[in-house]
Motif scaffolding. Structure first.
Motif, PDB file in Angstrom:
ATOM      1  N   GLY A 246       0.809  -1.215   0.000  1.00 33.84           N
ATOM      2  CA  GLY A 246       0.000   0.000   0.000  1.00 33.84           C
ATOM      3  C   GLY A 246       0.839   1.260   0.000  1.00 33.84           C
ATOM      4  O   GLY A 246       0.539   2.232  -0.720  1.00 33.84           O
ATOM      5  N   TYR A 247       1.934   1.271   0.768  1.00 33.75           N
ATOM      6  CA  TYR A 247       2.793   2.455   0.802  1.00 33.75           C
ATOM      7  C   TYR A 247       3.496   2.676  -0.548  1.00 33.75           C
ATOM      8  O   TYR A 247       3.648   3.811  -1.001  1.00 33.75           O
ATOM      9  CB  TYR A 247       3.831   2.326   1.921  1.00 33.75           C
ATOM     10  CG  TYR A 247       3.256   2.604   3.288  1.00 33.75           C
ATOM     11  CD1 TYR A 247       2.645   3.813   3.575  1.00 33.75           C
ATOM     12  CD2 TYR A 247       3.328   1.650   4.307  1.00 33.75           C
ATOM     13  CE1 TYR A 247       2.118   4.082   4.827  1.00 33.75           C
ATOM     14  CE2 TYR A 247       2.805   1.904   5.559  1.00 33.75           C
ATOM     15  CZ  TYR A 247       2.198   3.118   5.812  1.00 33.75           C
ATOM     16  OH  TYR A 247       1.669   3.372   7.057  1.00 33.75           O
ATOM     17  N   PHE A 248       3.921   1.595  -1.182  1.00 33.29           N
ATOM     18  CA  PHE A 248       4.560   1.740  -2.500  1.00 33.29           C
ATOM     19  C   PHE A 248       3.527   2.177  -3.552  1.00 33.29           C
ATOM     20  O   PHE A 248       3.854   2.963  -4.456  1.00 33.29           O
ATOM     21  CB  PHE A 248       5.236   0.443  -2.915  1.00 33.29           C
ATOM     22  CG  PHE A 248       6.512   0.167  -2.163  1.00 33.29           C
ATOM     23  CD1 PHE A 248       7.594   1.034  -2.260  1.00 33.29           C
ATOM     24  CD2 PHE A 248       6.645  -0.943  -1.356  1.00 33.29           C
ATOM     25  CE1 PHE A 248       8.778   0.801  -1.567  1.00 33.29           C
ATOM     26  CE2 PHE A 248       7.820  -1.199  -0.649  1.00 33.29           C
ATOM     27  CZ  PHE A 248       8.885  -0.316  -0.751  1.00 33.29           C
ATOM     28  N   LEU A 249       2.275   1.678  -3.440  1.00 34.22           N
ATOM     29  CA  LEU A 249       1.214   2.135  -4.344  1.00 34.22           C
ATOM     30  C   LEU A 249       0.986   3.637  -4.190  1.00 34.22           C
ATOM     31  O   LEU A 249       0.758   4.352  -5.170  1.00 34.22           O
ATOM     32  CB  LEU A 249      -0.095   1.392  -4.037  1.00 34.22           C
ATOM     33  CG  LEU A 249      -0.405   0.107  -4.800  1.00 34.22           C
ATOM     34  CD1 LEU A 249      -1.764  -0.407  -4.376  1.00 34.22           C
ATOM     35  CD2 LEU A 249      -0.378   0.344  -6.303  1.00 34.22           C
ATOM     36  N   LYS A 250       1.028   4.086  -2.953  1.00 36.77           N
ATOM     37  CA  LYS A 250       0.858   5.521  -2.678  1.00 36.77           C
ATOM     38  C   LYS A 250       1.921   6.341  -3.398  1.00 36.77           C
ATOM     39  O   LYS A 250       1.618   7.345  -4.056  1.00 36.77           O
ATOM     40  CB  LYS A 250       0.921   5.746  -1.162  1.00 36.77           C
ATOM     41  CG  LYS A 250       0.855   7.178  -0.695  1.00 36.77           C
ATOM     42  CD  LYS A 250       2.240   7.719  -0.336  1.00 36.77           C
ATOM     43  CE  LYS A 250       2.894   6.912   0.768  1.00 36.77           C
ATOM     44  NZ  LYS A 250       4.265   7.402   1.051  1.00 36.77           N
ATOM     45  N   GLU A 251       3.171   5.896  -3.306  1.00 35.81           N
ATOM     46  CA  GLU A 251       4.258   6.613  -3.985  1.00 35.81           C
ATOM     47  C   GLU A 251       4.104   6.534  -5.510  1.00 35.81           C
ATOM     48  O   GLU A 251       4.408   7.490  -6.220  1.00 35.81           O
ATOM     49  CB  GLU A 251       5.615   6.040  -3.554  1.00 35.81           C
ATOM     50  CG  GLU A 251       6.025   6.436  -2.146  1.00 35.81           C
ATOM     51  CD  GLU A 251       6.131   7.939  -1.976  1.00 35.81           C
ATOM     52  OE1 GLU A 251       6.803   8.599  -2.798  1.00 35.81           O
ATOM     53  OE2 GLU A 251       5.539   8.474  -1.024  1.00 35.81           O
ATOM     54  N   ARG A 252       3.633   5.378  -6.031  1.00 38.67           N
ATOM     55  CA  ARG A 252       3.416   5.279  -7.476  1.00 38.67           C
ATOM     56  C   ARG A 252       2.318   6.250  -7.924  1.00 38.67           C
ATOM     57  O   ARG A 252       2.432   6.894  -8.978  1.00 38.67           O
ATOM     58  CB  ARG A 252       3.025   3.853  -7.867  1.00 38.67           C
ATOM     59  CG  ARG A 252       2.932   3.672  -9.397  1.00 38.67           C
ATOM     60  CD  ARG A 252       2.675   2.232  -9.794  1.00 38.67           C
ATOM     61  NE  ARG A 252       1.278   1.866  -9.554  1.00 38.67           N
ATOM     62  CZ  ARG A 252       0.773   0.657  -9.809  1.00 38.67           C
ATOM     63  NH1 ARG A 252       1.575  -0.298 -10.296  1.00 38.67           N
ATOM     64  NH2 ARG A 252      -0.488   0.387  -9.568  1.00 38.67           N
TER      65      ARG A 252
END
Length: 592
Positions: A246-252
């Motif tokens: 979820g955190y990496f999706l946020k950055e993407r």
């Protein structure tokens, strides 16, 4: 190899902070006896989820047992459990202070370091008070210098990096995360217990996420995007690492917004919210709301954009916290309602922006000073042009806002001056008392004569105990650690009942208040007469006079002296500096 309880992995899945704490807990468990009374007590609640208040009665029994046996290592464990299972942030902070006190009783540097670290985690995660959290992490680091626990040192480094990143020191934070990511990645390739492996992998993934955040804020988008791709590839499709995904999706999603891929950005950010919400990380949730709103705005869907900007404000209203990254939402809302000529909503969000600025100026001074200057210049220029070109009905609203802001500033300044006046007045009054009394320490404790005779106390016994109390005060024996009325009664060759009765009759207070009054009197006199004490931190001053909690010390000092210790120190330092200057001038002019 450490044997983890089955429930550990379940608790660890909530978020990385708790997972890292678990490793420390397991190390602590190595020192304990399996199937001891303490072990049996903890089995009643150790499998419960964090913040589960049903653990409270068992944790209280654990703490009570440790206190009774003066087993301070166990007491530290009990207070850590109290932090973990207490649903109230204020209770967590209270137990964090108790953990520090208990850890200091063990004289174990590593345990003291861990206690300060846990208090920092409470400030960071529960209150979002990043500067306070950083202070505690740095104290933890001081106590960890001589330790050889590499995992713990990297854990601590990670926390310090997170706080530095949040308050805007991205370059410094990045260096920390480079070290922690390398460490956790190397450890995750070793053979170890599955739960330890799980902890190290998450340590690596969370470090990579934080590196991506730092690179993005340093405008090195190529490196940031590369790290996000790595993180997504290593977490995609994994049930164990949903939070990290979820955190990496946020950055993407943020990167897609930057590239003007608004539809993709909305999809990525929406998908990230679920796992971030699961750990109640409302700070990052507001960032997701903000970029979703901006994506809708750029796509021409103003109603949807306004809805998400308002979601940001709803989080701010609930937690009185917001990141600098979402501040421009309020400018967009103000401009939106200005365009709609909705004076009421424009005024509301202008007031909200003033509140946001006040909050940011406290929590993010490093970022906010630059942010506010840029916005202020832009806003004043726009306002000037608008006033020149327009004479519409809405003009007076903006003028009134600026007038109101000026009035607020003036009132705040007057309130500050009034407060400073009262502080100075109380300081001078306290100074006169100290100078007038030969022995200030016990001078503010009233000597109260009995108003009636007690049959169970004869005069000779009473006089003997009063004389011993006088010697007790003069010799400053009240500074003894762990002093109780029972210990003092034994020392005086009397019993608790007689001693308590005499203290109440002749000192006008119970033993506890009497002891506190003596200790505060002692430290007040030291602060006034010994320059060295003016250089000590509040925590050190509390320890010097035998008061365990920093917050309790400040509260008690103000109750007894009518002034906070920080204000007393500030005024005393100012007086000494003035005296030194006068003496230097007199010496130069040859005046004796």
């Amino acid at each position: 190899m450490v044997n983890f309880p089955i429930s550990m992995k379940t608790k660890a899945s909530q978020y990385f902070f708790i997972l890292l704490t678990i490793f420390g807990e397991c190390l602590f468990a190595q020192k304990t006896e399996k199937f001891s009374d303490y072990y049996i007590l903890r089995r009643n609640y150790e499998g419960l989820p964090e913040n589960d208040s049903s653990a409270k009665p068992f944790v209280e029994k654990y703490i009570a047992k440790a206190k009774k046996e003066k087993n301070y290592e166990r007491l530290v464990r009990g207070y850590l459990d109290a932090i973990l299972f207490s649903p109230s942030p204020n209770d967590k902070l209270k137990f964090a202070d108790s953990t520090i006190w208990a850890s200091k009783m063990t004289r174990d540097q590593g345990m003291i370091s861990s206690a300060y670290l846990e208090k920092g985690v409470v400030y960071y995660f529960q209150f979002k008070k990043y500067q306070l959290a950083l202070d505690e992490f740095l104290r933890a680091y001081e106590y960890s210098v001589d330790g050889n626990d590499i995992f713990y040192r990297n854990r601590l480094l990670y926390f310090i990096g997170i706080v530095k990143s949040y308050i805007g020191y991205y370059g410094d934070a990045l260096e920390h995360f480079k070290k922690t990511s390398a460490f956790f990645q190397a450890e995750s390739k070793k053979k170890m217990h599955p739960n330890l492996l799980y902890a190290n992998i998450r340590g690596y993934l969370n470090s990579v996420h934080q590196m991506a955040v730092c690179y993005r804020n340093l405008k090195d988008y190529k490196t940031a995007d590369s790290l996000v791709s790595i993180g997504l590839s290593e977490t995609s499709g994994s049930k164990e690492y949903l939070q990290e995904y979820g955190y990496f999706l946020k950055e993407r999603g943020i990167a897609e917004f930057r590239k003007k891929e608004y539809k993709n950005a909305i999809s990525s950010l929406r998908s990230s919210i679920g796992s971030i919400s699961a750990v109640n990380d409302f700070a990052w949730i507001t960032v997701c709301y903000s970029f979703i709103g901006k994506s809708y705005l750029a796509s021409g869907n103003n109603p949807a954009a306004v809805l998400y900007f308002q979601k940001v404000d709803s989080v701010f209203q609930k937690h009185n916290f917001v990141l600098p990254e979402v501040r421009d939402n309020y400018e967009l809302l103000i401009n939106h309602y200005k365009d709609e000529n909705n004076i009421q909503q424009e005024l509301f969000y202008t007031r909200q922006l003033l509140k946001v600025d006040a909050s940011l100026s406290l929590d993010f001074r490093h970022l906010f000073s630059k942010l506010y200057k840029e916005y202020d210049t832009k806003r004043l220029t726009q306002e000037m042009k608008r006033l020149e070109k327009e004479s519409s009905r809405a003009s007076w609203i903006n003028i009134s806002i600026f007038i109101s802001a000026g009035i607020i500033i003036i009132l705040t300044a007057l309130k500050y001056r009034k407060r400073e006046y009262h502080i100075q007045k109380n300081y001078k009054a306290l100074e006169q008392i100290i100078l007038a009394k030969e022995e200030y320490i016990s001078s503010h404790i009233p000597t109260k004569q009995k108003e009636y005779d007690r049959q169970d106390l004869n005069e000779s016994l009473k006089d003997g105990i009063l004389y011993k109390l006088t010697q007790f005060e003069r010799k400053q024996e009240f500074l003894e650690e762990g002093l109780t009325i029972a210990k003092l009664a034994t020392k005086f060759d009397t019993n608790v009942k007689y001693l308590s009765q005499i203290i109440n009759d002749h000192k006008g207070m119970n033993f506890s208040k009497y002891l506190i009054a003596l200790r505060i009197g002692y430290i007040t006199e030291k602060l006034y007469k010994d320059r060295k004490f003016l250089t000590y931190k509040i925590t050190t001053l509390a320890e010097k006079c035998g008061i365990a909690s920093r917050s309790n010390f400040s509260k008690l000092f103000q109750e007894i002296n009518g002034i906070r210790p920080t204000d007393f120190i500030k005024n005393r330092q100012k007086d000494l500096a003035m005296n030194d200057s006068i003496n230097k001038t007199d010496s130069f002019n040859g005046i004796n």
